[in-house]
Design an enzyme around this catalytic site. Sequence first.
Site, PDB file in Angstrom:
ATOM      1  N   ALA A 263       1.007  -1.380   0.023  1.00 29.70           N
ATOM      2  CA  ALA A 263       0.007   0.147  -0.269  1.00 29.70           C
ATOM      3  C   ALA A 263       0.896   1.017  -0.357  1.00 29.70           C
ATOM      4  O   ALA A 263       1.883   1.127   0.087  1.00 29.70           O
ATOM      5  CB  ALA A 263      -0.629   0.017   1.310  1.00 29.70           C
ATOM      6  N   MET A 264      -0.009   2.124  -0.598  1.00 32.74           N
ATOM      7  CA  MET A 264       0.922   3.437  -0.119  1.00 32.74           C
ATOM      8  C   MET A 264       0.184   4.356   0.270  1.00 32.74           C
ATOM      9  O   MET A 264      -1.003   5.478   0.006  1.00 32.74           O
ATOM     10  CB  MET A 264       1.007   3.831  -1.795  1.00 32.74           C
ATOM     11  CG  MET A 264       2.297   5.041  -2.170  1.00 32.74           C
ATOM     12  SD  MET A 264       3.656   5.424  -1.754  1.00 32.74           S
ATOM     13  CE  MET A 264       3.661   7.164  -1.261  1.00 32.74           C
ATOM     14  N   ASN A 266      -0.004   7.830  -0.054  1.00 35.30           N
ATOM     15  CA  ASN A 266      -0.118   9.212  -0.663  1.00 35.30           C
ATOM     16  C   ASN A 266      -0.936  10.066   0.180  1.00 35.30           C
ATOM     17  O   ASN A 266      -1.927   9.756   0.506  1.00 35.30           O
ATOM     18  CB  ASN A 266      -0.691   9.274  -1.645  1.00 35.30           C
ATOM     19  CG  ASN A 266      -0.307   7.862  -2.488  1.00 35.30           C
ATOM     20  OD1 ASN A 266       0.796   7.746  -3.053  1.00 35.30           O
ATOM     21  ND2 ASN A 266      -0.839   6.940  -3.008  1.00 35.30           N
ATOM     22  N   GLU A 299       0.400   2.832   7.052  1.00 34.92           N
ATOM     23  CA  GLU A 299      -0.568   4.222   5.815  1.00 34.92           C
ATOM     24  C   GLU A 299      -1.139   5.370   6.758  1.00 34.92           C
ATOM     25  O   GLU A 299      -0.410   6.500   6.569  1.00 34.92           O
ATOM     26  CB  GLU A 299      -1.059   3.546   4.420  1.00 34.92           C
ATOM     27  CG  GLU A 299      -0.749   2.349   4.575  1.00 34.92           C
ATOM     28  CD  GLU A 299       0.688   2.059   3.689  1.00 34.92           C
ATOM     29  OE1 GLU A 299       0.891   2.858   3.402  1.00 34.92           O
ATOM     30  OE2 GLU A 299       1.201   0.783   3.792  1.00 34.92           O
ATOM     31  N   GLU A 321      10.143   4.274   7.675  1.00 33.96           N
ATOM     32  CA  GLU A 321       9.724   3.050   7.125  1.00 33.96           C
ATOM     33  C   GLU A 321       9.673   2.378   8.870  1.00 33.96           C
ATOM     34  O   GLU A 321       8.853   2.287   9.519  1.00 33.96           O
ATOM     35  CB  GLU A 321      10.016   2.807   6.436  1.00 33.96           C
ATOM     36  CG  GLU A 321       9.984   3.066   4.480  1.00 33.96           C
ATOM     37  CD  GLU A 321       8.249   2.785   5.343  1.00 33.96           C
ATOM     38  OE1 GLU A 321       7.433   2.331   5.564  1.00 33.96           O
ATOM     39  OE2 GLU A 321       8.217   4.159   4.171  1.00 33.96           O
TER      40      GLU A 321
END
Length: 867
Positions: A263-264, A266, A299, A321
């Site tokens: 997943a990202m 943004n 996320e 991270e």
Amino acid sequence: MVAVDPIRLADYKPWPFALPEIALDVDLRSDQVVVTSDLSLEPLSTNVPLILRGVELTLDGLAVDGEPLDPSTWIQEGDRLTVTGLPDRPFVLTTRCSIDPFNNTSLEGLYTSGGMLTTQCEAEGFRRITFHPDRPDVLSRWRVRIEADRHRYPVLLSNGNAVQSLELGSDRHAVLWEDPFPKPSYLFALVAGDLREIRDSFTTTSGRTVALRLHVEAGDEPFTAHAMESLKRSMQWDECTYNLEYDLDEYNIVAVRHFNMGAMENKSLNIFNSKLVLADAETATDGELERIESVIAHEYFHNWSGNRITCRDWFQLSLKEGLTVFRDQNFTADLHSAAVKRIDDVAMLRNTQFREDAGPTAHPVKPSEYQAIDNFYTTTIYEKGAELIRMLHTLLGSKRFMRGMATYVSRFDGTAATTEDFVQAIADGACANGETLGFDLEQFKRWYHQAGTPQLTVERSWEARSGRLTLHLRQQTPPTPEQPVKQPLVLPIAMALIGSTGRQGEERLLVFDQEEQVIEIGAVPGPQPPALSILRRFSAPVTLQMDMTLEETLQLLAADDDPFSRWEAGQRLSRQVLLARAAAEPDATVESALIHALRQSLVDMDVQQGSELAVLLSLPGMAELEACQEPVDPLALFDAMQSWRSVLGCELKSELHDLLEQCRSQWSQPWPKGQGARSLTGVAWSWLLAAGDAQTPAEALNAVSGPSMTLARAALRALQRHAGPEREEALRVFYDRWKDKPVILDAWFGLEASTPRSDGLKRVKDLLEHPRFDPLAPNALRAVLGGFMANVPLFHAIDGSGYTFIAEQIVDVDQRNPVTASRMVKVFSRWRSYALERQLVMQEAIQLLDVPALSSNTREVVVMLKA
Ligand SMILES: [Zn+2]
């Protein structure tokens, strides 16, 4: 061969312009996309050229303050656009580019997935959308206007809040998005498509109502409730634990099938691999439900640790991270079992990160140079990075650590920071009331720069007469590529003494920061020394060398009050048993002691402690065992595992049947409640099947068509090594049931590919031609090839056929997906640890990777392997 100059941390220079605002106009047309960008630029020094990045862009126009630029003032070379002779005052640079997302198979920038258009910009994908510096330390406020066909793309999403929707006539429409929080280009996102929206809301502590929206393909709506609940739990947890609230009016999550990662994050528009959104108890396992919950949380937590405070450059990747993994680990620990979560995380660390540390791709949490940053999204950056933050937390204690976090957030909000900034802020916050730190901060920072897993050696002496116990500690980190000499690190070592009835006295935290140190523990009278419980909760990410008698290990397994240490004692014995079996010298004494201890656990603990009991029964992973064997013999280890399961199944047969009886009554309990019972069922089935138990094959086969995906998959896994007709029947039943659901069918592909059959290689090749296999979907590719690489007898076939096959696949995959290909290469990283015969066939396969067309990502890893 193309040599690529590495990027070096030491070469960092700030960008010579400020870019406070960006206005982007994205016009989606039927055959191409036209991107017009207005960059508001402010020179920070005089006369420097402006260098922007762009990949596969067609430049149609270039202007400053609306005036087209003279062609003599700019040049486009490779992926660089250089503009000279710019004004010494703020100006707006306008570029107009066209791009072709419909033929972009790189899964970076803007691309198509199942009829929708979506983006992936981390780390350097934004340069495939328009010209931009595309580096994380350039932060801007963004306004994005998206225009498209109303029917083909009814939903148009970007970051921030939607401020305006326009109907433009002739079936066109547009939406204007504004994100008030400055962010770098890697956090930009855009999604356009015909998506169904599931809406909910969350009210923050300060009373802000946030619209929560999940966007999925038609038909997937029923599978979104779990993801939505997970999001709300994450928002609440971050408020309660870190006092961090969400900051915008809406939060969007989009599920995308063709996605290279999990997943990202943004800003306010998370894009997820569908398999990490769509789930309920019938379609997902307990493990997948927990993983979805934790990735949604991960996320979401990035909104602060990554987005509001971002990374100065990609060398700082662990800043966001490592910290965010640490946060999501604690979230899962708080919601479920802290002990089981810690054990799962340590098992994962040992089987992936320790393996990486021991091979040619070993690198520090903060590397000093790289060629392709995509190759550094590693378990070292993520999981070891999280361990460093956990050590700070252990050294400082929760209260002081949290004060440090508050200092970090207030000091760096809205900026791009470094790992040094982070560590310093934690220390300053922790000592805000004049306290001393308790350890050497500069020395602690070595953890970020020094690669490799430290070895901690503990020797004990105990004087029977006085009861005086002394520990001799030594630490040593083995050499890693380009780091032959290592320095001592700060190791927090949690320890306690365990007698037959439990812990004696308080737990202590030793701070060990020398190469060698002698520590007096004090007088511990008694007829014999108590068992030493050391590295409790795995207080430092090291390997431990300590002589321990069988009696002492059994005492820890029976009486230690730290569940991690109890598990560790059991694992120590399991490793001994399996390594001895792999060497064809079974150790009868340890085997019978371990069987006795496991029988005791089965009697003492019941299904209410199912998850704790299941981890206690679990066997060590292959990678972890390989690290203890020299030379590594994967086939012998595989056989040892199976023969040991069969022994356990025979010896503990009646206890396992009693356990199954208890478990059955819990099977239908929804996650997370029945999770323990279902985990135990999987263990019992696999042991009983290995032992040839008569009733189990039918029960397992039955579960494949039952209501629980967890039990179905546990049954399929247990049946995988079963030679009877139930194995093929189970796989057929599962396929027939789920063939129309790609997210679930991927599990079938993985099971097929990892089943150890004699004609397995041919079957795997057939899977790649299967009508329901989508070669452009990374999930499907990973399922088949990842399944095969985990298929020990086939992948490690001594004729080298498995290695050759994977090498050929890597070359093929690399042409369209270098990120995935370069990760696959790492399966060969430990080639030097095998016996000579195997080394030779593996080298032949690595040789096949030496083709001129290889991507720079993959080449970088291949070169590391050969070094
Ligand atoms: Zn992350």
